[in-house]
Design a protein around this motif. Structure first.
Motif, PDB file in Angstrom:
ATOM      1  N   UNK A 243       0.811  -1.222   0.000  1.00  0.00           N
ATOM      2  CA  UNK A 243       0.000   0.000   0.000  1.00  0.00           C
ATOM      3  C   UNK A 243       0.842   1.269   0.000  1.00  0.00           C
ATOM      4  N   UNK A 244       2.153   1.124   0.184  1.00  0.00           N
ATOM      5  CA  UNK A 244       3.083   2.262   0.251  1.00  0.00           C
ATOM      6  C   UNK A 244       2.738   3.233   1.375  1.00  0.00           C
ATOM      7  N   UNK A 245       2.118   2.698   2.427  1.00  0.00           N
ATOM      8  CA  UNK A 245       1.677   3.546   3.537  1.00  0.00           C
ATOM      9  C   UNK A 245       2.854   4.132   4.314  1.00  0.00           C
ATOM     10  N   UNK A 246       4.024   3.442   4.294  1.00  0.00           N
ATOM     11  CA  UNK A 246       5.177   3.906   5.070  1.00  0.00           C
ATOM     12  C   UNK A 246       6.273   4.505   4.193  1.00  0.00           C
ATOM     13  N   UNK A 247       6.012   4.634   2.918  1.00  0.00           N
ATOM     14  CA  UNK A 247       7.067   5.006   1.972  1.00  0.00           C
ATOM     15  C   UNK A 247       7.727   6.345   2.294  1.00  0.00           C
ATOM     16  N   UNK A 248       6.963   7.284   2.790  1.00  0.00           N
ATOM     17  CA  UNK A 248       7.487   8.641   2.995  1.00  0.00           C
ATOM     18  C   UNK A 248       7.983   8.901   4.419  1.00  0.00           C
ATOM     19  N   UNK A 249       8.058   7.855   5.244  1.00  0.00           N
ATOM     20  CA  UNK A 249       8.503   8.022   6.630  1.00  0.00           C
ATOM     21  C   UNK A 249       9.789   7.222   6.859  1.00  0.00           C
ATOM     22  N   UNK A 250      10.662   7.696   7.747  1.00  0.00           N
ATOM     23  CA  UNK A 250      11.783   6.843   8.179  1.00  0.00           C
ATOM     24  C   UNK A 250      11.237   5.743   9.087  1.00  0.00           C
ATOM     25  N   UNK A 251      11.623   4.495   8.813  1.00  0.00           N
ATOM     26  CA  UNK A 251      11.019   3.353   9.501  1.00  0.00           C
ATOM     27  C   UNK A 251      12.087   2.339   9.903  1.00  0.00           C
ATOM     28  N   UNK A 252      11.952   1.811  11.119  1.00  0.00           N
ATOM     29  CA  UNK A 252      12.746   0.669  11.556  1.00  0.00           C
ATOM     30  C   UNK A 252      11.781  -0.500  11.720  1.00  0.00           C
ATOM     31  N   UNK A 253      11.701  -1.357  10.689  1.00  0.00           N
ATOM     32  CA  UNK A 253      10.837  -2.530  10.756  1.00  0.00           C
ATOM     33  C   UNK A 253      11.418  -3.537  11.742  1.00  0.00           C
ATOM     34  N   UNK A 254      10.548  -4.262  12.415  1.00  0.00           N
ATOM     35  CA  UNK A 254      10.996  -5.233  13.403  1.00  0.00           C
ATOM     36  C   UNK A 254      10.969  -6.650  12.840  1.00  0.00           C
ATOM     37  N   UNK A 255      11.351  -6.765  11.589  1.00  0.00           N
ATOM     38  CA  UNK A 255      11.441  -8.072  10.943  1.00  0.00           C
ATOM     39  C   UNK A 255      12.191  -7.890   9.631  1.00  0.00           C
TER      40      UNK A 255
END
Length: 625
Positions: A329-341
């Motif tokens: 969905x590209x919901x996180x595309x514009x944010x800095x993110x640290x995925x937990x996996x």
């Protein structure tokens, strides 16, 4: 691709400049006419090469040179190798330069062993500074292309010293050397901080950037001091642009943090453990506002919430299905993110990172220790499941990079299957058959004792805590008393604080990797561990591990930009020594421990980057020469 091509042309144009034998010159109008006609007929490397095969003398050599240049432009490395091999048969050609071209072509094709063999043939012929500098640079490039920065560093530094001393220009050398330096940890850099002024200058500059990264004022002052100490140093060429980038890499200023974790459904308990770790870490940060959101919401709902909150950073989600959903969905595309996996697809943004308690990290660490310790024939014991098979396959693939031997593998289906699997692998069953045969030949009693195979020199257990406690006794009774005791190793799956609190079982001598958080006295903040134990004395192992991962996720945020810029930089966390790869994956180096006298003791086991097979053969040849 265009920038890559330009870089290659720059590199090889510099190599051409180091030739000491002039190219053939046109000596008559007929030769000039012939060459002009050839150029019209042949416009690509293959055509020029075919045309050269039908020529003789200087005309042929000139066409081969033209074909070589065209092959480089077209990045046709097999053809470049073939052209240079033909040039090698011509006495008037600079043979050393030509062999350097061949080694370069082989490196570009991934023929690392052949490239090092070719370079090794030149070791005693490098009487000219130009040849030596390029030889060292190409050797370093082979090692660097295989992600072996320590091995590459020595050659890069020699190339830089020679080029500096003899006023030579090797395009890309300074850039590649600097990039390689940044792959090294501060400990590794200190070991290189000796030798010539050129070498010390490079190393000290790299150390300054690691120490003062994110502190622009201190970094600027350190660089000014460095320039006064090393005037005219070749590293000045990398300073302007790179320093600006590093000075800009200040710690992130996060006012509003969003944490995505499962707050409903079957994984709600995992979310609770993560939330506890985040809250514990927030006490040591300046983050003003933290909002927890259920990652089980739909993509549309999550997008709407994030748009209203406008976070400075996002931690999570935890579940792979949630990551896939939000990537689609590209919901996180514009944010800095640290995925937990982990994530198997393409990284959406350079601001996206992936942090998982990945068992492959432990397998790699154990494998590197086995090779450092000189073990030749490991035996793996793992459950016959998808996860067990995955780890065995990973170990085998990595092992084949460094050794010609094949590991023995035993996959067990359940606890009833374990004894048979172990007996068959150690070939104890064959020993029993031989004993039975001997006894049948004699009427009187024959004293006997079974023998196990002698080539297995290390055993690695990839089972969980219960399985390991069942396997260990079987190994103890089936290894021959005539043989040396085989060292036993396991992953963190073998360790359970819950089980250890009541029964450590017969695990004496077993080595294992583990998170510092799960080992007594292995973290600096002892008060945090005591507080955790008082609040949750009966927490499951997975809950404790997730707490530590969440804690590190928050604690490392202020360093995450610097960690991503400098691969050699480390963050000491509850889950291990953390570093970030170029694709945003967070790697972990765990602690070693050993069961001894029914206690768990921290141990230091030697581990270093192993030599791939192609390097081992080249090293052996260089010593034998």
């Amino acid at each position: 691709m265009r920038l890559k091509l330009v870089s290659l042309l720059i590199i090889l144009s510099g190599l051409s400049a180091c030739s000491t034998t002039e190219k053939p010159t046109k000596t008559s109008e007929n030769l000039s006419s012939a060459n002009s006609s050839a150029q019209i007929q042949a416009t690509d490397a293959r055509s020029m090469y075919q045309l050269a095969l039908n020529r003789q003398g200087a005309d042929k050599i000139q066409l081969l040179y033209s074909a070589r240049d065209a092959a480089i432009t077209e990045q046709r490395w097999p053809l470049l190798e073939q052209i240079c091999t033909d040039l090698e048969q011509t006495p008037s050609v600079d043979q050393i330069q030509n062999k350097l071209y061949i080694a370069f072509a082989q490196k570009q094709q991934g023929k690392n062993s052949l490239a090092l063999e070719m370079l090794a043939t030149l070791n005693h012929q490098l009487t000219q500074a130009e040849h030596f500098a390029w030889h060292q640079y190409l050797t370093a490039s082979v090692y660097a292309s295989q992600n072996l920065p320590k091995e590459a560093m020595t050659y890069f530094l020699r190339a830089s010293e020679t080029a500096s001393k003899n006023n030579l220009t090797i395009p890309q050398l300074n850039k590649d050397l600097w990039q390689n330096l940044q792959q090294l940890s501060s400990y590794a850099l200190e070991r290189f901080n000796r030798g010539s002024v050129v070498q010390q200058g490079w190393v000290n500059l790299a150390l300054y950037h690691q120490v003062y990264l994110g502190a622009p004022v201190e970094l600027d002052q350190a660089i000014n001091n460095w320039q006064r100490r090393y005037p005219g140093h070749p590293a000045i060429a990398v300073l302007p642009k790179k320093s600006a980038e590093l000075i800009a890499a200040e710690p992130l200023n996060i006012e509003r943090l969003v944490v995505l974790l499962p707050q409903s459904g079957a994984n709600e308990r995992l979310g609770d453990s993560l939330k506890a770790g985040v809250l514990a870490a927030l006490d040591s940060t300046s983050i003003a506002e933290t909002i927890f959101i259920d990652e089980m919401l739909s993509s549309a709902e999550l997008s709407e919430k994030l748009l209203k909150i406008n976070p400075d950073f996002i931690i999570g989600p935890l579940l792979k299905a949630s990551i896939d959903k939000l990537v689609t969905s590209k919901a996180l595309q514009d944010y800095p993110v640290l995925h937990l996996n982990t994530f198997d697809g393409e990284r959406q943004s350079p601001q996206h990172y992936f942090f998982a308690l990945n068992p492959e990290h432990e397998v790699q660490q154990a494998l590197e220790h086995f090779l450092t310790a000189g073990y030749q024939k490991p035996m793996l014991l793992a459950p016959n499941s998808s996860s067990g098979q995955r780890l065995v396959d990973f170990f085998n693939r990595q092992w084949q990079r460094y050794s010609e031997t094949t590991p023995e593998v035993g996959l067990y289906n359940d606890k009833k299957d374990m004894p048979t699997t172990i007996v068959n692998l150690l070939e104890v069953d064959k020993s029993k058959e031989r004993i039975a045969t001997v006894k049948s030949l004699f009427k009187q009693e024959v004293e006997s004792e079974t023998r196990s195979r002698r080539d297995i020199d290390v055993i690695y257990i990839l089972g969980d805590a219960i399985e390991t406690r069942l396997i260990k006794p079987y190994l103890d009774v089936n290894v021959s008393t005539f043989a040396d005791r085989i060292p036993l190793y396991a992953s963190s799956k073998s360790h359970s604080k819950q089980i250890d609190s009541t029964d450590k079982g017969d695990l004496d001598g077993l080595y294992f990797t583990e998170l510092p958080w799960m080992l007594s006295g292995q973290i600096k903040d002892h008060a945090l561990r005591q507080q955790y134990n008082s609040l949750w004395p009966e927490q499951a192992d997975i809950s404790q591990r997730l707490f530590a991962m969440a804690y590190d996720s928050v604690a490392m945020l202020s360093n995450i930009t610097q960690l991503s810029i400098l691969p050699g930089k480390r963050f000491n966390g509850l889950t291990g020594q953390l570093s970030i790869t170029s694709d945003g994956q967070i790697n972990r180096q765990l602690n070693w421990a050993q069961y001894k006298n029914r206690q768990i003791q921290a141990v230091q086991l030697a581990t270093s980057a192993p030599l791939p097979l192609f390097m081992q053969s080249a090293t052996h040849r260089s010593y034998s020469e």
